[in-house]
Write a protein that holds these residues in place. Sequence first.
Motif, PDB file in Angstrom:
ATOM      1  N   ILE A  70       0.852  -1.184   0.000  1.00  0.00           N
ATOM      2  CA  ILE A  70       0.000   0.000   0.000  1.00  0.00           C
ATOM      3  C   ILE A  70       0.887   1.233   0.000  1.00  0.00           C
ATOM      4  O   ILE A  70       1.830   1.330   0.788  1.00  0.00           O
ATOM      5  CB  ILE A  70      -0.927   0.008   1.235  1.00  0.00           C
ATOM      6  CG1 ILE A  70      -1.865  -1.198   1.179  1.00  0.00           C
ATOM      7  CG2 ILE A  70      -1.717   1.308   1.319  1.00  0.00           C
ATOM      8  CD1 ILE A  70      -2.716  -1.387   2.416  1.00  0.00           C
ATOM      9  N   SER A  71       0.599   2.168  -0.889  1.00  0.00           N
ATOM     10  CA  SER A  71       1.304   3.448  -0.955  1.00  0.00           C
ATOM     11  C   SER A  71       0.377   4.530  -0.430  1.00  0.00           C
ATOM     12  O   SER A  71      -0.840   4.382  -0.461  1.00  0.00           O
ATOM     13  CB  SER A  71       1.705   3.783  -2.387  1.00  0.00           C
ATOM     14  OG  SER A  71       2.634   2.854  -2.869  1.00  0.00           O
ATOM     15  N   CYS A  72       0.968   5.638   0.012  1.00  0.00           N
ATOM     16  CA  CYS A  72       0.169   6.752   0.495  1.00  0.00           C
ATOM     17  C   CYS A  72       0.750   8.057  -0.031  1.00  0.00           C
ATOM     18  O   CYS A  72       1.961   8.284   0.044  1.00  0.00           O
ATOM     19  CB  CYS A  72       0.142   6.772   2.021  1.00  0.00           C
ATOM     20  SG  CYS A  72      -0.891   8.100   2.673  1.00  0.00           S
ATOM     21  N   TYR A  73      -0.125   8.899  -0.561  1.00  0.00           N
ATOM     22  CA  TYR A  73       0.257  10.203  -1.086  1.00  0.00           C
ATOM     23  C   TYR A  73      -0.579  11.278  -0.421  1.00  0.00           C
ATOM     24  O   TYR A  73      -1.738  11.050  -0.074  1.00  0.00           O
ATOM     25  CB  TYR A  73       0.032  10.270  -2.604  1.00  0.00           C
ATOM     26  CG  TYR A  73       0.717   9.162  -3.346  1.00  0.00           C
ATOM     27  CD1 TYR A  73       2.086   9.188  -3.563  1.00  0.00           C
ATOM     28  CD2 TYR A  73       0.001   8.067  -3.819  1.00  0.00           C
ATOM     29  CE1 TYR A  73       2.722   8.163  -4.235  1.00  0.00           C
ATOM     30  CE2 TYR A  73       0.630   7.037  -4.493  1.00  0.00           C
ATOM     31  CZ  TYR A  73       1.991   7.096  -4.698  1.00  0.00           C
ATOM     32  OH  TYR A  73       2.628   6.076  -5.355  1.00  0.00           O
ATOM     33  N   ASP A  74       0.013  12.476  -0.290  1.00  0.00           N
ATOM     34  CA  ASP A  74      -0.779  13.621   0.137  1.00  0.00           C
ATOM     35  C   ASP A  74      -1.644  14.014  -1.041  1.00  0.00           C
ATOM     36  O   ASP A  74      -1.194  14.000  -2.186  1.00  0.00           O
ATOM     37  CB  ASP A  74       0.141  14.787   0.538  1.00  0.00           C
ATOM     38  CG  ASP A  74      -0.574  15.797   1.401  1.00  0.00           C
ATOM     39  OD1 ASP A  74      -1.559  16.400   0.911  1.00  0.00           O
ATOM     40  OD2 ASP A  74      -0.165  15.982   2.549  1.00  0.00           O
ATOM     41  N   ARG A  75      -2.885  14.363  -0.781  1.00  0.00           N
ATOM     42  CA  ARG A  75      -3.795  14.733  -1.868  1.00  0.00           C
ATOM     43  C   ARG A  75      -3.498  16.121  -2.424  1.00  0.00           C
ATOM     44  O   ARG A  75      -4.037  16.501  -3.465  1.00  0.00           O
ATOM     45  CB  ARG A  75      -5.240  14.658  -1.395  1.00  0.00           C
ATOM     46  CG  ARG A  75      -5.690  13.227  -1.143  1.00  0.00           C
ATOM     47  CD  ARG A  75      -7.157  13.141  -0.813  1.00  0.00           C
ATOM     48  NE  ARG A  75      -7.943  13.620  -1.937  1.00  0.00           N
ATOM     49  CZ  ARG A  75      -9.126  14.208  -1.798  1.00  0.00           C
ATOM     50  NH1 ARG A  75      -9.655  14.403  -0.618  1.00  0.00           N
ATOM     51  NH2 ARG A  75      -9.792  14.618  -2.864  1.00  0.00           N
ATOM     52  N   CYS A  76      -2.644  16.897  -1.789  1.00  0.00           N
ATOM     53  CA  CYS A  76      -2.295  18.226  -2.279  1.00  0.00           C
ATOM     54  C   CYS A  76      -1.497  18.084  -3.579  1.00  0.00           C
ATOM     55  O   CYS A  76      -0.447  17.450  -3.614  1.00  0.00           O
ATOM     56  CB  CYS A  76      -1.471  18.988  -1.244  1.00  0.00           C
ATOM     57  SG  CYS A  76      -1.116  20.690  -1.729  1.00  0.00           S
ATOM     58  N   SER A  77      -2.001  18.664  -4.643  1.00  0.00           N
ATOM     59  CA  SER A  77      -1.324  18.606  -5.934  1.00  0.00           C
ATOM     60  C   SER A  77       0.048  19.269  -5.841  1.00  0.00           C
ATOM     61  O   SER A  77       0.202  20.307  -5.202  1.00  0.00           O
ATOM     62  CB  SER A  77      -2.163  19.317  -6.993  1.00  0.00           C
ATOM     63  OG  SER A  77      -1.474  19.348  -8.226  1.00  0.00           O
ATOM     64  N   SER A  78       1.022  18.679  -6.516  1.00  0.00           N
ATOM     65  CA  SER A  78       2.362  19.270  -6.520  1.00  0.00           C
ATOM     66  C   SER A  78       2.465  20.425  -7.523  1.00  0.00           C
ATOM     67  O   SER A  78       3.472  21.126  -7.550  1.00  0.00           O
ATOM     68  CB  SER A  78       3.411  18.208  -6.852  1.00  0.00           C
ATOM     69  OG  SER A  78       3.190  17.682  -8.147  1.00  0.00           O
ATOM     70  N   TYR A  79       1.417  20.623  -8.316  1.00  0.00           N
ATOM     71  CA  TYR A  79       1.384  21.774  -9.211  1.00  0.00           C
ATOM     72  C   TYR A  79       0.671  22.905  -8.488  1.00  0.00           C
ATOM     73  O   TYR A  79      -0.491  22.783  -8.127  1.00  0.00           O
ATOM     74  CB  TYR A  79       0.678  21.451 -10.530  1.00  0.00           C
ATOM     75  CG  TYR A  79       0.616  22.641 -11.454  1.00  0.00           C
ATOM     76  CD1 TYR A  79       1.752  23.087 -12.114  1.00  0.00           C
ATOM     77  CD2 TYR A  79      -0.556  23.348 -11.628  1.00  0.00           C
ATOM     78  CE1 TYR A  79       1.718  24.192 -12.939  1.00  0.00           C
ATOM     79  CE2 TYR A  79      -0.608  24.459 -12.453  1.00  0.00           C
ATOM     80  CZ  TYR A  79       0.541  24.875 -13.106  1.00  0.00           C
ATOM     81  OH  TYR A  79       0.498  25.982 -13.917  1.00  0.00           O
ATOM     82  N   GLN A  80       1.364  23.994  -8.256  1.00  0.00           N
ATOM     83  CA  GLN A  80       0.862  25.138  -7.506  1.00  0.00           C
ATOM     84  C   GLN A  80       0.252  24.697  -6.166  1.00  0.00           C
ATOM     85  O   GLN A  80      -0.932  24.902  -5.903  1.00  0.00           O
ATOM     86  CB  GLN A  80      -0.160  25.928  -8.333  1.00  0.00           C
ATOM     87  CG  GLN A  80       0.439  26.530  -9.585  1.00  0.00           C
ATOM     88  CD  GLN A  80      -0.571  27.286 -10.420  1.00  0.00           C
ATOM     89  OE1 GLN A  80      -1.762  27.006 -10.413  1.00  0.00           O
ATOM     90  NE2 GLN A  80      -0.068  28.274 -11.158  1.00  0.00           N
ATOM     91  N   PRO A  81       1.069  24.084  -5.304  1.00  0.00           N
ATOM     92  CA  PRO A  81       0.554  23.546  -4.042  1.00  0.00           C
ATOM     93  C   PRO A  81      -0.043  24.597  -3.105  1.00  0.00           C
ATOM     94  O   PRO A  81      -0.847  24.267  -2.242  1.00  0.00           O
ATOM     95  CB  PRO A  81       1.780  22.878  -3.410  1.00  0.00           C
ATOM     96  CG  PRO A  81       2.948  23.503  -4.077  1.00  0.00           C
ATOM     97  CD  PRO A  81       2.501  23.875  -5.460  1.00  0.00           C
ATOM     98  N   GLU A  82       0.310  25.869  -3.321  1.00  0.00           N
ATOM     99  CA  GLU A  82      -0.255  26.934  -2.483  1.00  0.00           C
ATOM    100  C   GLU A  82      -1.770  27.048  -2.668  1.00  0.00           C
ATOM    101  O   GLU A  82      -2.472  27.583  -1.811  1.00  0.00           O
ATOM    102  CB  GLU A  82       0.430  28.272  -2.756  1.00  0.00           C
ATOM    103  CG  GLU A  82       0.292  28.795  -4.162  1.00  0.00           C
ATOM    104  CD  GLU A  82       1.272  28.197  -5.182  1.00  0.00           C
ATOM    105  OE1 GLU A  82       1.172  28.575  -6.359  1.00  0.00           O
ATOM    106  OE2 GLU A  82       2.115  27.357  -4.811  1.00  0.00           O
ATOM    107  N   LYS A  83      -2.301  26.499  -3.767  1.00  0.00           N
ATOM    108  CA  LYS A  83      -3.754  26.521  -3.998  1.00  0.00           C
ATOM    109  C   LYS A  83      -4.482  25.417  -3.226  1.00  0.00           C
ATOM    110  O   LYS A  83      -5.703  25.404  -3.167  1.00  0.00           O
ATOM    111  CB  LYS A  83      -4.058  26.385  -5.490  1.00  0.00           C
ATOM    112  CG  LYS A  83      -3.664  27.606  -6.291  1.00  0.00           C
ATOM    113  CD  LYS A  83      -4.098  27.457  -7.726  1.00  0.00           C
ATOM    114  CE  LYS A  83      -3.796  28.718  -8.515  1.00  0.00           C
ATOM    115  NZ  LYS A  83      -4.236  28.592  -9.911  1.00  0.00           N
ATOM    116  N   LEU A  84      -3.722  24.467  -2.672  1.00  0.00           N
ATOM    117  CA  LEU A  84      -4.261  23.360  -1.883  1.00  0.00           C
ATOM    118  C   LEU A  84      -5.331  22.549  -2.621  1.00  0.00           C
ATOM    119  O   LEU A  84      -6.309  22.099  -2.030  1.00  0.00           O
ATOM    120  CB  LEU A  84      -4.815  23.866  -0.545  1.00  0.00           C
ATOM    121  CG  LEU A  84      -3.816  24.569   0.373  1.00  0.00           C
ATOM    122  CD1 LEU A  84      -4.513  25.076   1.618  1.00  0.00           C
ATOM    123  CD2 LEU A  84      -2.656  23.652   0.730  1.00  0.00           C
ATOM    124  N   CYS A  85      -5.140  22.357  -3.919  1.00  0.00           N
ATOM    125  CA  CYS A  85      -6.074  21.550  -4.704  1.00  0.00           C
ATOM    126  C   CYS A  85      -5.853  20.071  -4.374  1.00  0.00           C
ATOM    127  O   CYS A  85      -4.734  19.568  -4.476  1.00  0.00           O
ATOM    128  CB  CYS A  85      -5.871  21.775  -6.198  1.00  0.00           C
ATOM    129  SG  CYS A  85      -6.478  23.374  -6.737  1.00  0.00           S
TER     130      CYS A  85
END
Length: 137
Positions: A70-85
Amino acid sequence: MRQALIIFFAAMLFTACGKVEGVVPSVPVNFRASRTDPRFTALNSVGGSVVISGYGVAGLLLYKQADGTISCYDRCSSYQPEKLCAITPDETGFTATDPCSGAKFSLSDGSPVKAPATKYLRSYLVNTTQFEIFVSN
């Protein structure tokens, strides 16, 4: 209480001197769940994913790899992370999409597979036992 601490640390990271822009902030993550919890049944099959709110920057995405891990990633996109998409898993079970930019990421390793993203998703350590799943950094 955990959410208050996470918000506090996230605020500290965003206001710190000399911050690095364009990087998903590093926040403390310590998540534990029972493998028998019905919310995690999707992780019983390869390509299954589960979204968890309240941890990381924008939530967590757990994903069952082809080799059974099982892998785990933060859901915050690495593209423009300041937008918290927050990325969302696609129906294919192999990628996740940033709804703000349309960028896509491979869930096998967190790599960007569709522009405009160029950086990997932030990943977390996952340890499993017969009965529990532990996610930390």
